[in-house]
Design a protein around this motif. Structure first.
Motif, short mmCIF file in Angstrom:
data_model
loop_
_atom_site.label_atom_id
_atom_site.label_comp_id
_atom_site.label_asym_id
_atom_site.label_seq_id
_atom_site.Cartn_x
_atom_site.Cartn_y
_atom_site.Cartn_z
N ASN A 14 -0.84 10.96 -5.52
CA ASN A 14 -0.55 10.08 -4.39
C ASN A 14 -1.16 8.70 -4.58
N GLU A 15 -2.36 8.67 -5.12
CA GLU A 15 -3.00 7.37 -5.36
C GLU A 15 -2.24 6.58 -6.42
N ALA A 16 -1.76 7.26 -7.45
CA ALA A 16 -0.99 6.58 -8.49
C ALA A 16 0.30 6.00 -7.91
N VAL A 17 0.96 6.77 -7.07
CA VAL A 17 2.20 6.28 -6.44
C VAL A 17 1.90 5.07 -5.56
N ASP A 18 0.78 5.12 -4.82
CA ASP A 18 0.40 3.98 -3.97
C ASP A 18 0.17 2.73 -4.82
N LEU A 19 -0.49 2.91 -5.97
CA LEU A 19 -0.72 1.76 -6.85
C LEU A 19 0.61 1.18 -7.32
N LEU A 20 1.52 2.03 -7.73
CA LEU A 20 2.81 1.55 -8.24
C LEU A 20 3.61 0.88 -7.13
N ARG A 21 3.49 1.37 -5.91
CA ARG A 21 4.14 0.67 -4.80
C ARG A 21 3.53 -0.71 -4.60
N GLY A 22 2.20 -0.78 -4.74
CA GLY A 22 1.53 -2.08 -4.63
C GLY A 22 1.96 -3.05 -5.70
N PHE A 63 -2.34 -14.88 -4.68
CA PHE A 63 -2.41 -13.76 -3.74
C PHE A 63 -2.28 -14.19 -2.29
N ALA A 64 -1.46 -15.20 -2.06
CA ALA A 64 -1.29 -15.70 -0.69
C ALA A 64 -0.87 -14.57 0.26
N SER A 65 -0.02 -13.67 -0.19
CA SER A 65 0.48 -12.61 0.69
C SER A 65 -0.58 -11.53 0.94
N ARG A 66 -1.60 -11.46 0.11
CA ARG A 66 -2.64 -10.44 0.27
C ARG A 66 -3.85 -10.94 1.04
N ILE A 67 -3.96 -12.24 1.19
CA ILE A 67 -5.15 -12.81 1.83
C ILE A 67 -5.05 -12.60 3.34
N VAL A 68 -6.10 -12.10 3.92
CA VAL A 68 -6.15 -11.79 5.35
C VAL A 68 -7.10 -12.75 6.04
#
Length: 826
Positions: free
Chosen positions: A394-402, A580-585
């Motif tokens: 599941n963690e690998a899939v989450d990384l690939l989605r990211g 990383f503009a889209s990742r900055i919070v």
């Protein structure tokens, strides 16, 4: 049928079962071959199948390591009297020798995986032989699972699993009940000698000492097992100049050039001797003729994936018993030998029986991407000897989605297909692919080569330094790696590997494309950093990168908060913002500043745990301000608020009633109020930001709510705030005293009082602290009449001597209470 012993020499133990192998594969397309080390399975079995009637295409021999693949191809070609690249060839990363006439290809597991992705049915392949499968690498397990999946549509594809130490029955079951052929192999006697570890010696020093002792006591060459390249280098340094004449050192590990590796495994016979310093690479798949001495340090370095940080680190562990046996067997491959083990004999039983399969501990993102590339979203549909653990999957899939390689349903995207075309781990493939969009694909490919090929570019901490050295290195290995990187860049950029943008990325920015979670911010002392993932890391203070505000970490050693950063690159805040503009919070934090005793609000922009900008906020949300102020009150303490004396007494009275009676009296002690701050103080501090602004007036309003008028009247009746003495004095009652409500009063003011004072309708006697005219305590009592009749005479005698101007009657019950001394002249 060919008589193998007549055709090939010298004869090997595996020859006895080659006919069984051939016959079995004619009747059944699956086979498990268990053969002891040194039996010859790697080089004889493929040759024995060359003229099998079912062979129409190539025979693939899949090896765990490059050095083993090249060595196996060379031995088979030599057996045929040919050069490598004719009938027998090999394909490994950065190197290949094949031709149109090549029938047997020895390939590494990674190369095989890519072949299956490109051609799931392996159309031009007749058989796949998985060698040394007991090593249980992730690529090996994946390759076998994909082969079995493709074979469901090809009943003519032969699959052979070969191993030295393996549960053959379990693998046979995985292969659908395949036959198992066993070869006893050939093993000469090996004497085992144990040498206890000396705690006062460094590991490398003791290994060097035992190696020199073995060379003095025995003939032949030595094979020394060490956990990694660093230990090999240190042991070599300690042996230099101490070896007897005619004995040469030969390091053996994956990062060496092909020529250096070939020298290490080249046969060596008396009077020539050598000392091979090797990692686990030499455990099973290589036979080094002439070695009859083994020195086993008992350690191995294995990759361990940390899901909470996304890092795979190398961990030094004790070898398994199976590995120890394999290493020991190396001393008896060609003649009787001796094995020195650097541990106590009794510790052998405590070793883990087998090494843990990599699939159970590894980062599974590469496996998940490969399966998605062939249309498999659920690994449970494949035949794995050990299924991938669900949390890691599941963690690998989450990384690939990211990485935008998979969609929400787990299917591969266009981005994922682009990453799958690159023979790199997903993070690095993403780095090369994205960098190509910025015109920095070649730099990214060079960085990927440095990260995947240990030793390229040296060992500097700064990636920019390694990149410069790698590009300047004219050695064969570096040249091969640059050629490989050029192919990656070409693949990623659609054929134009040299395209550059007007403002190409710096190395740190390129690295960040692979590891956004490892962007790190300086925090305090030079060299200390916090990664976006929240983990800490440190550099040496004198390191050039230690003074940078932001870096990207590629390699980190250790688990602690101060793990050592081994490879990183500088990155600017502007580069982080751009990438990383889209990742900055952006978030507004409202916190209590204990030093200023006030609420401070800041607007902070973050990439994970890395702070990029911070600025004050003039009008934070009221609820957050109140919450921060109340947290400050808890931190500093309710008792430090601006209570008046009357308010403190009121709190003591209510708390006493709460302890003795209970409801409806509230607990107004420090602890009680701290537990209910939100309820009693919260509604009254709107607009308040400073601790010191919570004054007596504000607190009085809060107390009025806690003790409304009617309840306070009842309190005044039951628990008055003051005691009225016979003289008319109003003396405050201390409800917080240890012995219960107490009054401190001069004894003269109680003359004539024949009943002990009490409150709560006479049910609670007051503790009287009787004092002298100078307010010094002379007696504490809860029975005033008893005091008058008892010890008063002795007390009065003492008081007369010290205070002669005051009346001290013999019978205080008949005397008038007074606050004054005797009249003048009395």
């Amino acid at each position: 049928m060919i008589s193998i012993p007549d055709r090939f020499s010298p004869p090997l133990p595996i020859d006895a079962v080659l006919d069984d192998v051939r016959v079995s594969l004619e009747a059944n397309p699956r086979l498990v071959l268990v053969a002891a080390p040194g039996a010859g399975k790697t080089t004889r079995v493929p040759l024995a199948l060359l003229d099998a009637p079912w062979r129409q295409g190539k025979l693939l021999v899949v090896e765990p390591r490059r050095i083993a693949a090249r060595a196996a191809a060379a031995r088979m070609a030599e057996s045929l009297g040919e050069s490598v690249g004719q009938t027998v060839g090999y394909r490994v990363r950065m190197d290949s020798k094949v031709s149109a006439t090549t029938v047997i290809e020895v390939i590494t597991e990674g190369v095989f995986t890519r072949m299956v992705v490109d051609d799931p049915l392996l159309e031009r392949v007749s058989a796949v032989l998985f060698d040394e499968f007991h090593e249980r690498s992730l690529d090996g397990d994946l390759g076998l699972a994909l082969s079995l999946d493709g074979a469901t549509l090809r009943d003519d594809l032969r699959i052979v699993v070969m191993s030295a130490t393996l549960d053959g029955g379990r693998v046979a079951s995985l292969l659908g009940g395949a036959p198992v052929v066993e070869s006893a192999g050939r093993a000469f006697p090996v004497e085992t000698r144990h040498v206890d570890r000396d705690p006062l010696l460094r590991f490398e020093d003791q290994v060097a000492d035992v190696t020199l002792r073995a060379l003095r006591e025995e003939d032949g060459s030595a094979l020394v097992f060490l956990p990694g390249q660093a230990e090999i280098r240190r042991v070599a340094e300690r042996l230099e100049g101490r070896l007897p004449v005619g004995i040469r050192l030969a390091p053996l590990y994956g990062a060496l050039t092909a020529a250096e590796q070939d020298f290490a495994i080249r046969p060596c016979w008396a009077p020539e001797r050598k000392v091979v310093l090797a990692t686990a690479i030499a455990e099973t798949s290589l036979t080094i003729d002439g070695v009859r001495l083994v020195i086993d340090g008992g350690l191995s370095r294995v990759p361990k994936y940390e899901p909470d940080t996304g890092l795979t680190r190398l961990e030094t562990v004790r070898v398994s018993r199976a590995s120890a046996d394999q290493r020991r067997g190396r001393a008896g491959r060609t003649e009787p030998g001796v094995c020195w083990r650097l541990w106590n004999e009794g510790q052998t039983a405590a070793l883990q029986p087998y090494s843990t399969p990599e699939i159970l501990e590894a980062d599974l993102s590469q496996l998940a991407l490969v399966l998605a590339a062939v249309g498999i979203c659920d690994p449970a549909t494949l035949a794995f000897l050990d299924p991938p653990p669900k949390p890691a999957w599941n963690e690998a899939v989450d990384l690939l989605r990211g990485l935008e390689a998979l969609d929400e349903d787990g299917r591969i995207t266009a981005e994922g297909k682009a990453l799958a075309r690159l023979p790199l781990p997903p993070r690095l493939a993403h780095m090369v692919h994205r960098a190509a969009e910025f015109g920095a694909g070649r730099m990214a490919a060079d960085i990927a080569a440095i990260l995947t090929e240990q030793g390229l570019g040296g060992d500097a901490t700064d990636l920019a330094d390694r990149l410069q050295r790698f590009r300047a290195d004219r050695g064969q290995r570096a040249s091969d790696a640059r050629a490989m990187a050029a192919k990656w860049a070409k693949l990623a950029s659609g054929g134009d590997a040299l395209a550059q943008s007007s403002a190409p990325l710096a190395p740190g920015a390129v690295l960040a494309l692979a590891y956004p979670d490892r962007v790190a911010e300086a925090r305090g002392q030079p060299g200390a950093f916090r990664l976006a993932s929240g983990r800490g890391g440190v550099l040496e203070e004198h390191d050039r990168l230690a003074k940078e505000g932001y870096i990207v970490v590629a390699d980190l050693a250790g688990k602690a908060e101060r793990a050592r950063i081994r490879l990183a690159a500088a990155i600017s805040r502007d580069e982080i913002e751009m990438l990383f503009a889209s990742r900055i919070v952006a978030e507004t934090t409202v916190l209590f500043d204990a030093a200023a005793r006030a609420v401070r609000a800041r607007r902070i922009r973050r990439l994970g745990a890395v702070k990029l900008t911070e600025e004050p906020v003039t009008a934070p949300a009221e609820a957050e301000t109140v919450a921060a102020l109340l947290s400050g009150v808890r931190r500093i303490g309710v008792d430090r608020l601006g209570w008046s004396k009357d308010q403190r007494r009121l709190r003591e009275r209510s708390s006493f009633l709460n302890q003795t009676v209970g409801e409806p009296w509230p607990d107004l002690s420090d602890d009680g109020l701290a537990d209910s701050l939100d309820d009693w103080l919260g509604p009254f501090v709107d607009g308040v930001t400073r601790f010191d602004d919570i004054d007596a007036a504000l607190l009085g309003a809060a107390l009025d709510r806690l003790l409304p008028y009617g309840l306070r009247q009842d309190m005044d009746r039951l628990m008055p705030s003051h005691f009225e003495a016979p003289t008319g004095s109003r003396v405050p009652i201390d409800y917080g005293a240890d012995g219960g409500p107490a009054v401190e009063i001069r004894v003269q003011e109680l003359f004539g009082l024949d009943r002990h004072p009490a409150i709560a309708g006479g049910r609670v006697p007051l503790t009287l602290v009787l004092t002298s005219p100078a307010h010094r305590p002379i007696q504490t009592t809860r029975d005033l009449p008893g005091f008058w009749r008892g010890s008063w005479k002795d007390v009065a005698k003492d008081l007369k001597g010290r205070y002669p101007k005051h009346p001290w009657p013999d019978n205080p019950l008949a005397a008038e209470p007074t606050r004054r001394a005797k009249p003048r002249g009395a």
